[in-house]
Enzyme design. Structure first.
Site, PDB file in Angstrom:
ATOM      1  N   ASP A 170      -3.907 -12.603   4.465  1.00 22.13           N
ATOM      2  CA  ASP A 170      -5.420 -11.947   4.534  1.00 22.13           C
ATOM      3  C   ASP A 170      -5.683 -11.857   6.162  1.00 22.13           C
ATOM      4  O   ASP A 170      -6.146 -12.907   6.673  1.00 22.13           O
ATOM      5  CB  ASP A 170      -6.329 -12.885   3.846  1.00 22.13           C
ATOM      6  CG  ASP A 170      -7.558 -12.232   3.809  1.00 22.13           C
ATOM      7  OD1 ASP A 170      -7.866 -11.180   4.653  1.00 22.13           O
ATOM      8  OD2 ASP A 170      -8.427 -12.761   3.082  1.00 22.13           O
ATOM      9  N   VAL A 171      -5.737 -10.668   6.711  1.00 19.07           N
ATOM     10  CA  VAL A 171      -5.925 -10.544   8.031  1.00 19.07           C
ATOM     11  C   VAL A 171      -7.311 -10.673   8.707  1.00 19.07           C
ATOM     12  O   VAL A 171      -7.540 -11.130   9.647  1.00 19.07           O
ATOM     13  CB  VAL A 171      -5.505  -8.957   8.531  1.00 19.07           C
ATOM     14  CG1 VAL A 171      -4.178  -8.653   8.099  1.00 19.07           C
ATOM     15  CG2 VAL A 171      -6.557  -7.877   7.937  1.00 19.07           C
ATOM     16  N   TYR A 208     -16.215   3.581   7.964  1.00 15.78           N
ATOM     17  CA  TYR A 208     -14.728   3.504   8.001  1.00 15.78           C
ATOM     18  C   TYR A 208     -14.208   4.046   9.370  1.00 15.78           C
ATOM     19  O   TYR A 208     -13.233   3.257  10.119  1.00 15.78           O
ATOM     20  CB  TYR A 208     -13.907   4.468   7.017  1.00 15.78           C
ATOM     21  CG  TYR A 208     -12.436   4.368   6.947  1.00 15.78           C
ATOM     22  CD1 TYR A 208     -11.665   3.558   6.660  1.00 15.78           C
ATOM     23  CD2 TYR A 208     -12.057   5.873   7.346  1.00 15.78           C
ATOM     24  CE1 TYR A 208     -10.416   3.783   6.641  1.00 15.78           C
ATOM     25  CE2 TYR A 208     -10.526   5.974   7.223  1.00 15.78           C
ATOM     26  CZ  TYR A 208      -9.728   4.880   7.056  1.00 15.78           C
ATOM     27  OH  TYR A 208      -8.568   5.099   7.055  1.00 15.78           O
ATOM     28  N   LYS A 254     -12.223   1.672  12.105  1.00 10.84           N
ATOM     29  CA  LYS A 254     -10.689   1.680  12.415  1.00 10.84           C
ATOM     30  C   LYS A 254     -10.664   2.027  13.959  1.00 10.84           C
ATOM     31  O   LYS A 254      -9.906   1.685  14.856  1.00 10.84           O
ATOM     32  CB  LYS A 254     -10.139   2.877  11.726  1.00 10.84           C
ATOM     33  CG  LYS A 254     -10.108   2.878  10.324  1.00 10.84           C
ATOM     34  CD  LYS A 254      -8.806   1.932  10.032  1.00 10.84           C
ATOM     35  CE  LYS A 254      -7.460   2.431  10.440  1.00 10.84           C
ATOM     36  NZ  LYS A 254      -6.585   1.437   9.899  1.00 10.84           N
ATOM     37  N   GLY A 310       0.962  -1.189  -0.040  1.00  9.86           N
ATOM     38  CA  GLY A 310       0.126  -0.082   0.106  1.00  9.86           C
ATOM     39  C   GLY A 310       0.897   1.326  -0.014  1.00  9.86           C
ATOM     40  O   GLY A 310       2.116   0.931  -0.084  1.00  9.86           O
ATOM     41  N   ALA A 331      -5.441  -1.973   5.660  1.00 10.55           N
ATOM     42  CA  ALA A 331      -6.720  -1.616   6.148  1.00 10.55           C
ATOM     43  C   ALA A 331      -7.616  -1.463   4.937  1.00 10.55           C
ATOM     44  O   ALA A 331      -6.967  -1.609   3.667  1.00 10.55           O
ATOM     45  CB  ALA A 331      -6.940  -0.383   6.757  1.00 10.55           C
ATOM     46  N   TYR A 332      -8.882  -1.335   5.127  1.00 13.28           N
ATOM     47  CA  TYR A 332     -10.022  -1.334   3.821  1.00 13.28           C
ATOM     48  C   TYR A 332     -10.100   0.072   4.034  1.00 13.28           C
ATOM     49  O   TYR A 332     -10.803   0.602   4.758  1.00 13.28           O
ATOM     50  CB  TYR A 332     -11.143  -2.236   3.957  1.00 13.28           C
ATOM     51  CG  TYR A 332     -12.333  -1.776   2.905  1.00 13.28           C
ATOM     52  CD1 TYR A 332     -11.796  -1.659   1.757  1.00 13.28           C
ATOM     53  CD2 TYR A 332     -13.504  -1.668   3.186  1.00 13.28           C
ATOM     54  CE1 TYR A 332     -12.848  -1.217   0.715  1.00 13.28           C
ATOM     55  CE2 TYR A 332     -14.507  -1.635   2.238  1.00 13.28           C
ATOM     56  CZ  TYR A 332     -14.071  -1.358   0.922  1.00 13.28           C
ATOM     57  OH  TYR A 332     -14.799  -1.199  -0.217  1.00 13.28           O
ATOM     58  N   THR A 333      -9.440   1.027   3.087  1.00 13.36           N
ATOM     59  CA  THR A 333      -9.104   2.527   3.226  1.00 13.36           C
ATOM     60  C   THR A 333     -10.385   3.042   2.383  1.00 13.36           C
ATOM     61  O   THR A 333     -10.126   4.366   2.403  1.00 13.36           O
ATOM     62  CB  THR A 333      -7.619   2.779   3.020  1.00 13.36           C
ATOM     63  OG1 THR A 333      -7.262   2.609   1.583  1.00 13.36           O
ATOM     64  CG2 THR A 333      -6.700   1.956   3.741  1.00 13.36           C
TER      65      THR A 333
HETATM   66  N1  LIG Z   1      -4.953   7.059   3.287  1.00 16.61           N
HETATM   67  C1  LIG Z   1      -5.063   7.975   4.083  1.00 16.61           C
HETATM   68  O1  LIG Z   1      -5.295   9.171   3.830  1.00 16.61           O
HETATM   69  C2  LIG Z   1      -5.159   7.641   5.647  1.00 16.61           C
HETATM   70  C3  LIG Z   1      -5.464   8.461   6.573  1.00 16.61           C
HETATM   71  C4  LIG Z   1      -5.380   8.078   7.867  1.00 16.61           C
HETATM   72  C5  LIG Z   1      -5.190   6.937   8.407  1.00 16.61           C
HETATM   73  N2  LIG Z   1      -4.728   6.029   7.241  1.00 16.61           N
HETATM   74  C6  LIG Z   1      -4.262   4.485   7.735  1.00 16.61           C
HETATM   75  O2  LIG Z   1      -3.030   4.474   7.294  1.00 16.61           O
HETATM   76  C7  LIG Z   1      -2.826   3.121   6.976  1.00 16.61           C
HETATM   77  C8  LIG Z   1      -2.212   2.910   5.391  1.00 16.61           C
HETATM   78  O3  LIG Z   1      -3.140   3.625   4.434  1.00 16.61           O
HETATM   79  P1  LIG Z   1      -2.687   3.604   2.844  1.00 16.61           P
HETATM   80  O4  LIG Z   1      -3.286   4.938   2.439  1.00 16.61           O
HETATM   81  O5  LIG Z   1      -1.427   3.244   2.939  1.00 16.61           O
HETATM   82  O6  LIG Z   1      -3.656   2.523   2.424  1.00 16.61           O
HETATM   83  P2  LIG Z   1      -3.529   1.438   0.943  1.00 16.61           P
HETATM   84  O7  LIG Z   1      -2.726   2.233   0.126  1.00 16.61           O
HETATM   85  O8  LIG Z   1      -4.960   1.310   0.830  1.00 16.61           O
HETATM   86  O9  LIG Z   1      -3.008   0.246   1.384  1.00 16.61           O
HETATM   87  C9  LIG Z   1      -3.648  -0.758   2.353  1.00 16.61           C
HETATM   88  C10 LIG Z   1      -3.208  -1.841   2.081  1.00 16.61           C
HETATM   89  O10 LIG Z   1      -4.143  -2.695   2.911  1.00 16.61           O
HETATM   90  C11 LIG Z   1      -4.063  -4.058   2.213  1.00 16.61           C
HETATM   91  N3  LIG Z   1      -5.192  -4.852   2.752  1.00 16.61           N
HETATM   92  C12 LIG Z   1      -6.523  -4.486   2.378  1.00 16.61           C
HETATM   93  N4  LIG Z   1      -7.369  -5.672   2.852  1.00 16.61           N
HETATM   94  C13 LIG Z   1      -6.543  -6.558   3.684  1.00 16.61           C
HETATM   95  C14 LIG Z   1      -6.708  -7.809   4.142  1.00 16.61           C
HETATM   96  N5  LIG Z   1      -7.967  -8.336   4.299  1.00 16.61           N
HETATM   97  N6  LIG Z   1      -5.609  -8.585   4.452  1.00 16.61           N
HETATM   98  C15 LIG Z   1      -4.272  -7.979   4.344  1.00 16.61           C
HETATM   99  N7  LIG Z   1      -4.165  -6.822   3.839  1.00 16.61           N
HETATM  100  C16 LIG Z   1      -5.182  -6.075   3.272  1.00 16.61           C
HETATM  101  C17 LIG Z   1      -4.110  -3.597   0.900  1.00 16.61           C
HETATM  102  O11 LIG Z   1      -3.446  -4.791   0.283  1.00 16.61           O
HETATM  103  P3  LIG Z   1      -3.854  -5.474  -1.343  1.00 16.61           P
HETATM  104  O12 LIG Z   1      -3.826  -4.327  -2.083  1.00 16.61           O
HETATM  105  O13 LIG Z   1      -3.011  -6.567  -1.386  1.00 16.61           O
HETATM  106  O14 LIG Z   1      -5.408  -5.909  -0.986  1.00 16.61           O
HETATM  107  C18 LIG Z   1      -3.568  -2.542   0.561  1.00 16.61           C
HETATM  108  O15 LIG Z   1      -2.407  -2.683   0.165  1.00 16.61           O
HETATM  109  C19 LIG Z   1      -4.374   2.252   6.914  1.00 16.61           C
HETATM  110  O16 LIG Z   1      -4.183   1.596   8.051  1.00 16.61           O
HETATM  111  C20 LIG Z   1      -5.033   3.606   6.857  1.00 16.61           C
HETATM  112  O17 LIG Z   1      -6.498   3.123   7.403  1.00 16.61           O
HETATM  113  C21 LIG Z   1      -4.625   6.399   6.015  1.00 16.61           C
END
Ligand SMILES: NC(=O)c1ccc[n+]([C@@H]2O[C@H](COP(=O)([O-])OP(=O)(O)OC[C@H]3O[C@@H](n4cnc5c(N)ncnc54)[C@H](OP(=O)(O)O)[C@@H]3O)[C@@H](O)[C@H]2O)c1
Length: 287
Positions: free
Chosen positions: A34-35, A124, A128, A10, A58-60
């Protein structure tokens, strides 16, 4: 030091892998672990015998979570419980990534500290926050890191979409009544590593400093991009209200996170979002 990173492919995950490039690190995506599968997750963690697990997966998709809350809770709440149980069995410290969307945004003008009460508006945010609660309930040694508005050079994000659309001559209309702190994953990942080395467990807000609306952020990014691609200087952006945009999931109008526990502990804080934005836009492959 053996480290396991979930969501390793991610946006943040890829920068975490870079931040731990000199450690014994295993990065796993949803295919490898797969978590949502409790026993499989426990075994994958046990097999690597990590000292530290950083749970970034996460499912983001915020609107996707609203449309399918079962999936949101399965991945973000129970999935986090499964990772925490794996950490418990392996004796590993856990870092859990959480979000500014745990707050309702009604504290306009004063940034949220770790001591403010969450009240998520969306599925969401609720899922979280439920993940945070599992981590607290199951583990003694953990860091919960709430961050916001991520953008990284190696993933899909708002800024990449805006700049790509601008380059393609598309019309830009962006919401101007949601305020937060944009955070560069290349800054956040090494800061998480530093925090995880302190042994000062607990809840931390961790964002780049400063705040703006999505509209202001897009305008600032476009102005920087125009230094490289002068044709972008003529591009205009139309401000929208949240009501006009009418997205399925409610978002907080104001979700600025004061990095209060970092301040109190005298730990280093991240630079301003403007400085980070400049580095991000100048390094981004936009065409
Ligand atoms: N993006 C934001 O603006 C933001 C803001 C605040 C907090 N966060 C938090 O920061 C963290 C990282 O965010 P990010 O933007 O880097 O997210 P991201 O790019 O969407 O990456 C999330 C990764 O989680 C994996 N994932 C989804 N379902 C899964 C499952 N069932 N088992 C294992 N892996 C799974 C996906 O892998 P696959 O592609 O292989 O499915 C994806 O690569 C997350 O916890 C998010 O909630 C994000």
């Amino acid at each position: 030091m053996r480290v396991l990173i979930t969501g390793a492919w991610g946006q943040l995950g890829q920068d975490l892998m870079r931040a731990y490039a000199d450690a014994q690190v295993l990065g796993l995506g949803s295919v490898e672990m797969d978590v949502t599968r409790a026993e499989h997750t426990r075994r994958a963690i046990a097999d690597w015998r990590p000292d530290l697990v950083i749970h970034s997966a996460a499912y983001t998709n915020v609107d996707g979570c609203e449309a399918d809350p079962d999936r949101a809770f399965r991945v973000n709440a129970l999935g986090t419980r499964n990772v925490a149980l794996g950490c418990q069995a392996a004796g590993a410290v856990m870092v859990y990534l959480s979000t500014d969307y745990v707050f309702d945004g009604r504290k306009v003008g004063t940034p949220y500290t770790e001591y403010d009460r969450p009240n998520p508006l969306s599925a969401y945010g609720q899922s979280k926050l439920a993940g945070e609660e599992y981590v607290r309930d199951l583990l003694d040694r953990f860091y919960i890191v709430r961050t916001s508005w991520l953008h990284g050079l190696h993933g899909k994000n708002f800024l990449r979409t805006i700049l790509t659309n601008a380059c393609q001559g598309k019309e830009l209309a962006i919401v101007d009544d949601q305020v937060g702190s944009p955070t560069f994953t290349a800054d956040l990942a090494p800061a998480i590593r530093k925090l995880a080395e302190t042994g000062q467990y607990g809840l931390y807000h961790m964002t780049n400093a400063g705040a703006c609306s999505w509209y202001t952020l897009a305008k600032q990014a476009l102005a920087i991009a125009a230094e490289r691609l002068p044709e972008l200087a003529k591009k205009t952006i139309r401000p929208l209200t949240t009501e006009q945009l009418s997205r399925p999931a409610p978002r907080p109008a104001y979700s600025v996170l004061r990095n209060y526990n970092l301040e109190l502990a005298g730990l280093p804080r991240l630079r301003s979002y403007e400085e980070a934005l400049r580095e991000f836009v100048l390094a981004l492959d936009m065409e």
